[in-house]
Design a protein around this motif. Sequence first.
Motif, mmCIF file in Angstrom:
data_model
loop_
_atom_site.group_PDB
_atom_site.id
_atom_site.type_symbol
_atom_site.label_atom_id
_atom_site.label_comp_id
_atom_site.label_asym_id
_atom_site.label_seq_id
_atom_site.Cartn_x
_atom_site.Cartn_y
_atom_site.Cartn_z
ATOM 1 N N SER A 74 0.831 -1.204 0.000
ATOM 2 C CA SER A 74 0.000 0.000 0.000
ATOM 3 C C SER A 74 0.862 1.249 0.000
ATOM 4 O O SER A 74 0.497 2.266 -0.574
ATOM 5 C CB SER A 74 -0.955 0.002 1.199
ATOM 6 N N GLN A 75 2.021 1.171 0.626
ATOM 7 C CA GLN A 75 2.928 2.317 0.647
ATOM 8 C C GLN A 75 3.468 2.597 -0.752
ATOM 9 O O GLN A 75 3.566 3.734 -1.172
ATOM 10 C CB GLN A 75 4.081 2.025 1.612
ATOM 11 N N THR A 76 3.785 1.542 -1.500
ATOM 12 C CA THR A 76 4.316 1.698 -2.842
ATOM 13 C C THR A 76 3.255 2.286 -3.768
ATOM 14 O O THR A 76 3.536 3.189 -4.542
ATOM 15 C CB THR A 76 4.793 0.348 -3.398
ATOM 16 N N ALA A 77 2.011 1.814 -3.678
ATOM 17 C CA ALA A 77 0.941 2.290 -4.552
ATOM 18 C C ALA A 77 0.595 3.749 -4.258
ATOM 19 O O ALA A 77 0.362 4.530 -5.166
ATOM 20 C CB ALA A 77 -0.290 1.411 -4.396
ATOM 21 N N ALA A 78 0.554 4.117 -2.994
ATOM 22 C CA ALA A 78 0.161 5.474 -2.614
ATOM 23 C C ALA A 78 1.355 6.410 -2.540
ATOM 24 O O ALA A 78 1.186 7.614 -2.479
ATOM 25 C CB ALA A 78 -0.563 5.445 -1.280
ATOM 26 N N GLY A 79 2.535 5.892 -2.514
ATOM 27 C CA GLY A 79 3.721 6.717 -2.351
ATOM 28 C C GLY A 79 4.166 6.685 -0.904
ATOM 29 O O GLY A 79 3.344 6.576 0.010
ATOM 30 N N PRO A 80 5.443 6.770 -0.696
ATOM 31 C CA PRO A 80 5.963 6.625 0.662
ATOM 32 C C PRO A 80 5.626 7.800 1.585
ATOM 33 O O PRO A 80 5.779 7.685 2.792
ATOM 34 C CB PRO A 80 7.472 6.518 0.451
ATOM 35 N N PHE A 81 5.164 8.913 1.023
ATOM 36 C CA PHE A 81 4.929 10.098 1.846
ATOM 37 C C PHE A 81 3.459 10.460 1.999
ATOM 38 O O PHE A 81 3.129 11.551 2.433
ATOM 39 C CB PHE A 81 5.704 11.295 1.271
ATOM 40 N N GLU A 82 2.562 9.546 1.653
ATOM 41 C CA GLU A 82 1.137 9.813 1.818
ATOM 42 C C GLU A 82 0.860 10.097 3.293
ATOM 43 O O GLU A 82 1.314 9.372 4.179
ATOM 44 C CB GLU A 82 0.293 8.635 1.355
ATOM 45 N N GLY A 83 0.136 11.177 3.532
ATOM 46 C CA GLY A 83 -0.195 11.537 4.902
ATOM 47 C C GLY A 83 0.848 12.428 5.563
ATOM 48 O O GLY A 83 0.642 12.882 6.686
ATOM 49 N N LEU A 131 2.066 15.777 5.874
ATOM 50 C CA LEU A 131 1.687 17.149 5.546
ATOM 51 C C LEU A 131 2.887 17.949 5.067
ATOM 52 O O LEU A 131 2.796 18.711 4.104
ATOM 53 C CB LEU A 131 1.040 17.829 6.759
ATOM 54 N N CYS A 132 4.021 17.774 5.738
ATOM 55 C CA CYS A 132 5.219 18.527 5.358
ATOM 56 C C CYS A 132 5.603 18.259 3.905
ATOM 57 O O CYS A 132 5.995 19.173 3.173
ATOM 58 C CB CYS A 132 6.379 18.226 6.296
ATOM 59 N N PHE A 133 5.459 17.013 3.447
ATOM 60 C CA PHE A 133 5.799 16.689 2.067
ATOM 61 C C PHE A 133 4.775 17.288 1.101
ATOM 62 O O PHE A 133 5.143 17.771 0.028
ATOM 63 C CB PHE A 133 5.906 15.169 1.870
ATOM 64 N N SER A 134 3.512 17.283 1.499
ATOM 65 C CA SER A 134 2.476 17.897 0.657
ATOM 66 C C SER A 134 2.735 19.389 0.481
ATOM 67 O O SER A 134 2.618 19.924 -0.631
ATOM 68 C CB SER A 134 1.092 17.679 1.272
ATOM 69 N N VAL A 135 3.096 20.062 1.563
ATOM 70 C CA VAL A 135 3.397 21.497 1.492
ATOM 71 C C VAL A 135 4.635 21.715 0.622
ATOM 72 O O VAL A 135 4.673 22.626 -0.219
ATOM 73 C CB VAL A 135 3.583 22.090 2.908
ATOM 74 N N TYR A 136 5.643 20.885 0.808
ATOM 75 C CA TYR A 136 6.883 20.976 0.036
ATOM 76 C C TYR A 136 6.618 20.833 -1.458
ATOM 77 O O TYR A 136 7.061 21.656 -2.262
ATOM 78 C CB TYR A 136 7.851 19.901 0.536
ATOM 79 N N THR A 137 5.873 19.789 -1.846
ATOM 80 C CA THR A 137 5.626 19.566 -3.270
ATOM 81 C C THR A 137 4.709 20.642 -3.859
ATOM 82 O O THR A 137 4.879 21.042 -5.006
ATOM 83 C CB THR A 137 5.047 18.163 -3.539
#
Length: 151
Positions: free
Chosen positions: A5-14, A16-22
């Motif tokens: 599930s981590q591979t399908a969704a990406g290792p950074f799902e959830g 917030l810091c990565f979402s803001v960064y991207t």
Amino acid sequence: MTDASQTAAGPFEGYLCFSVYTAGLAFNRLYKQVLDRFGLTYPQYLVLVALRQRDGRTVSELGEALFLESNTLTPLIKRLEAAGLVERRRDTRDERVVRVSLSDAGRALAIDIECVPPQIGEAIGIDHARLGQMAQTLDELAAGLRRAVRD
């Protein structure tokens, strides 16, 4: 050992810091596309917007408004001055204070760049009300982060 599930969704799902960064990276790319025709970088754009809102700010006031240190802001202002968009003057009451104002060319450009926020909003495809809600949430997040860093 990788969770499927981590591979399908990406290792950074959830994260917030990565979402803001991207989101920040994507914003930078989009603003670059829009601002290139004006010959501005995003930080230069922000200075012009801040001065259009209130001209004659001190360098320290601009730094506070933009969350930039003077060692970053001073060269930025000097480049805007060399381009003929701003003027720097010593404060008449306190010679240690430098005030920054829009030149006539800077004032005209500041009016021209009023089209930028609607263009960004249109490119993103999210309605204005929702963008306002998101901005408010991110402002709250930023304030919380600043408080956490000070503590």
